[in-house]
Write an enzyme that holds these catalytic residues in place. Structure first.
Site, PDB file in Angstrom:
ATOM      1  CG  ASP A 188     -38.267 -33.408  62.151  1.00 14.01           C
ATOM      2  OD1 ASP A 188     -38.199 -33.261  60.919  1.00 14.01           O
ATOM      3  OD2 ASP A 188     -37.279 -33.667  62.874  1.00 14.01           O
ATOM      4  CG  HIS A 189     -38.413 -37.087  59.851  1.00 15.63           C
ATOM      5  ND1 HIS A 189     -37.904 -37.455  58.636  1.00 15.63           N
ATOM      6  CD2 HIS A 189     -37.369 -36.638  60.580  1.00 15.63           C
ATOM      7  CE1 HIS A 189     -36.588 -37.241  58.631  1.00 15.63           C
ATOM      8  NE2 HIS A 189     -36.241 -36.740  59.792  1.00 15.63           N
ATOM      9  CD  GLU A 303     -35.886 -29.254  57.108  1.00 12.78           C
ATOM     10  OE1 GLU A 303     -35.723 -28.178  57.728  1.00 12.78           O
ATOM     11  OE2 GLU A 303     -35.403 -30.326  57.472  1.00 12.78           O
ATOM     12  CE  LYS A 345     -31.624 -40.376  64.592  1.00 15.40           C
ATOM     13  NZ  LYS A 345     -32.206 -39.087  64.209  1.00 15.40           N
ATOM     14  CG  HIS A 378     -32.864 -33.794  59.314  1.00 11.62           C
ATOM     15  ND1 HIS A 378     -34.103 -34.369  59.421  1.00 11.62           N
ATOM     16  CD2 HIS A 378     -33.055 -32.569  58.760  1.00 11.62           C
ATOM     17  CE1 HIS A 378     -35.018 -33.540  58.928  1.00 11.62           C
ATOM     18  NE2 HIS A 378     -34.406 -32.441  58.519  1.00 11.62           N
TER      19      HIS A 378
END
Ligand code: ZN
Length: 525
Positions: A188-189, A303, A345, A378
């Protein structure tokens, strides 16, 4: 099927019924002197494999009537002879290390990640490497595909784990749970080709490219003269177009998009979209080409995420980004726009829900029209207000990404089982918050966190249900997991892991319950 019959099975044996698995577990425990996970018991080519607990450690055990059994001998470990009803068997007890994880993925392909494509899926990041069995319980029977190996570069840096450890922990967790329905893995990222190289080497299959450093946020506010000047200077060669042909492509006539209708893009909208995302698209293409080289075309999924940028992605911008990536031959399976409102978050959605719904409907329509590809959400933990909307408009073309919430559930177990340790961690998190919050979207205020001295042990869990305390705990995970005392020992890490291993069943249960709440709104009605 009983143990001795299972030892004779050719190929991969079908999963035992829970009752049979339990009988075999008891037999294995007697033979090995360990505590076997019944769900893990598997038979392959004359060997029985299982995961067992030995004090604080996990072990792979392999058992066969044939001392030169090929499956058994691929694992490295200590062999000894054991007797079962007068038959001598070879038992090999093996560490759950990287070498054995690699063998495990080869001999039992269900412990390796696969390409998931357009199936409805949920990303379940696990910062501790202990959550996979609980995560799998949460998705069991739902039809959603779990991504159980999922960490961003930032998370791995903060927890001091390598991509290989993340992958191996997921494989062992899948083996322990006996999950044979497949899973995805999300690096991811990723921001650089180096990020791709290390995660590809660890066997990741989905790569989330984050070109946010190449997004020009000012383009959302620039005046038209500035925009026109910026537009001419875009890296047109890398974008496979000219400034002129790009105008023609978007401004010529209305696009007919099901769910939106006839859509006429205005010049100013195109200029803003191109100036804001043009360089990010060029950079994504570069990383995608690198992936083609490293993994081979068609051997991975990709992605594109721009969720961590300052300003929301408008539907026109989304359309432009997706369309340009497609024109450049990037076969992405999901895209993560930056939605309107606040996706902080660990807490629920904040913002105008009606406007979110109006725009989300358009994002979903664009994903079907240009793709189809999945809309990736996300910071998807705990966003209960938006799940029904996301489920309604995507009709299954959705990937929900969660991570931090599973760490918070681990802390919930600590609050319940080890109040003294929880108090230490909570106080430490309060002290660290102002520093650690820097790279996160959070708005908790320390003044609103109840002082620990005012809370009884029985009430400690309420911190996990409080907006402010949740965020304070959420962003400090890296410091909690890696801070050391002057003598070099970990301040919390070892005690935290020891508790979670001891109270493993409790952790599985809270994860199953909490992630279950995330997954349920996405079930097909
Ligand atoms: Zn993200």
């Amino acid at each position: 099927m009983k143990l001795m019959e299972l030892l004779k099975s050719a190929g991969l044996a079908a999963k035992s019924s829970p009752a049979d698995a339990n009988t075999i577990r008891v037999a294995l425990n007697k033979l090995c002197g360990t505590d076997v996970y019944a769900t893990s018991i598997t038979a392959l080519e004359g060997a029985v494999l299982a995961l067992a607990k030995e004090a604080d450690q996990k072990r792979l055990i392999a058992l066969s009537a044939n001392p030169s059994n090929k499956v058994l001998n691929q694992f490295s470990g200590q062999s000894r002879q054991v007797d079962r009803d007068g038959t001598t068997l070879t038992l090999r007890v093996c560490p759950v290390d990287a070498g054995n994880a690699k063998v495990l993925r080869q001999v039992l392909p269900y412990t390796a990640p696969t390409i998931i494509g357009l199936k409805t899926s949920v990303g379940m990041g696990d910062r501790l490497g202990l959550a996979t069995p609980g995560h799998l319980k949460a998705v069991d029977g739902t039809g959603l595909v779990p991504f159980v190996a999922q960490q961003s570069i930032r998370e791995m840096t903060r927890t001091q784990r390598t991509p290989q450890q993340v992958m191996d922990d997921a494989s062992w967790g899948v083996f322990q749970a006996g999950w044979r329905d497949g899973f995805g893995s999300d690096a991811d990222h990723l921001k650089t080709t180096e990020d791709i190289d290390v995660t590809a080497a660890a066997g990741f299959t989905m790569f989330t490219v984050d070109p946010s450093e190449h997004v020009d946020n000012a383009a959302g506010r620039d005046d038209i003269t500035t925009l026109r000047a910026k537009y001419e200077k875009l890296p047109w060669v890398d974008l496979g177009k000219t400034a002129h042909s790009c105008r023609t492509d978007y401004l010529a006539g209305p696009f007919a998009i099901e769910g939106i209708g006839a859509w006429q893009i205005k010049e100013e909208e195109l200029l803003r979209a191109a100036c804001k995302y043009g360089r990010a698209i060029a950079y994504t293409v570069r990383l995608a080409r690198h992936l083609d080289k490293v993994k081979g075309e068609g051997n991975y999924e990709i992605e594109m995420s721009v969720d961590e940028t300052d300003s929301p992605t408008t539907p026109v911008e989304h359309f432009y980004v997706a369309n340009e990536l497609k024109c450049m031959g990037v076969k992405f399976s999901s895209l993560a726009p930056r939605f309107i409102g606040r996706f902080e978050k660990g807490v629920d959605y904040q913002g105008d829900l009606a406007e979110f719904e109006r725009q989300f409907a358009q994002h979903a329509a664009i994903a079907r029209h240009v793709g189809p590809y999945k809309i990736s959400i996300h910071s998807g933990s705990d966003k209960f207000l938006i799940y029904p909307i996301a489920a309604k408009y995507t009709q299954g073309l959705v990937h929900l990404k969660t991570a931090g919430t599973s760490y918070l559930e681990a802390i919930r177990v600590i609050a319940r089982k080890d109040p003294a340790l929880f108090r230490e961690i909570m106080q430490f998190a309060i002290d660290r918050y102002e520093t650690d919050k820097a790279s996160y979207h959070v708005s908790a205020e320390l003044s609103k966190v109840t002082p620990l001295k005012d809370v009884s042990d029985a009430e400690l869990e309420t911190y996990l249900d409080d907006f402010h305390a949740r965020q304070v705990l959420h962003v400090t995970f890296g410091s909690v997991l890696t801070t050391k005392r002057p003598d070099g020992s970990y301040l919390f890490r070892d005690r935290l892991y020891s508790d979670l291993r001891k109270f493993e069943a409790d952790y599985d249960d809270v994860l199953c319950k909490h992630l279950g709440k995330h997954v349920r709104p996405f079930l097909k009605k």
